[in-house]
Design an enzyme around this catalytic site. Sequence first.
Site, short mmCIF file in Angstrom:
data_model
loop_
_atom_site.label_atom_id
_atom_site.label_comp_id
_atom_site.label_asym_id
_atom_site.label_seq_id
_atom_site.Cartn_x
_atom_site.Cartn_y
_atom_site.Cartn_z
CG ASP A 185 -17.89 29.74 -1.83
OD1 ASP A 185 -17.35 29.49 -0.81
OD2 ASP A 185 -19.18 29.65 -2.24
CB ILE A 186 -17.40 25.15 -5.39
CG1 ILE A 186 -15.96 25.05 -5.57
CG2 ILE A 186 -18.32 24.63 -6.25
CD1 ILE A 186 -15.38 23.65 -5.34
CD GLU A 228 -18.37 25.89 0.61
OE1 GLU A 228 -19.15 26.72 0.80
OE2 GLU A 228 -17.98 25.07 1.42
#
Length: 148
Positions: free
Chosen positions: A26-27, A69
């Site tokens: 996950d960004i 994301e």
Amino acid sequence: MYLYDILYITLHMVQRHNDMSLILLDIDYFKKVNDVYGHNAGDKTLVQVSHILLKILRNVDVVCRWGGEEFLVMLPTADLDHAVVIAEKLRYSIEELDIDTVGQVTASFGVSQVREGEEMQDAISRADKALYLAKDYGRNCVKSESEI
């Protein structure tokens, strides 16, 4: 739909031939990227992160966008220890990326190994719990199912 098809095809193949691990990444603070720099910059960030993933991963690995994301990486033939090493390489490479307008971003990682005879969703759930542990730990790190 392609993701689910490939998940189950790969699961059945791997259960006949040994190891497979998963990475959920996950960004970190991606909403802030969209809010501060705009959705075009957010899209550019997703594209550049995906290019890093494809550059580092092996030809047999599969990477799919999992959520806004988040990405799911399937690593056929990789045990948990090897998957953690790969996740750490990915983490470092994303951290070193310089994205126009946005600058640097980081990502958090959760890693699990698919167990013989289990449903894929169980392995995904463990990777997700490890991902949340990475976020709780301060983000920009790799955590595995062995730590949850």
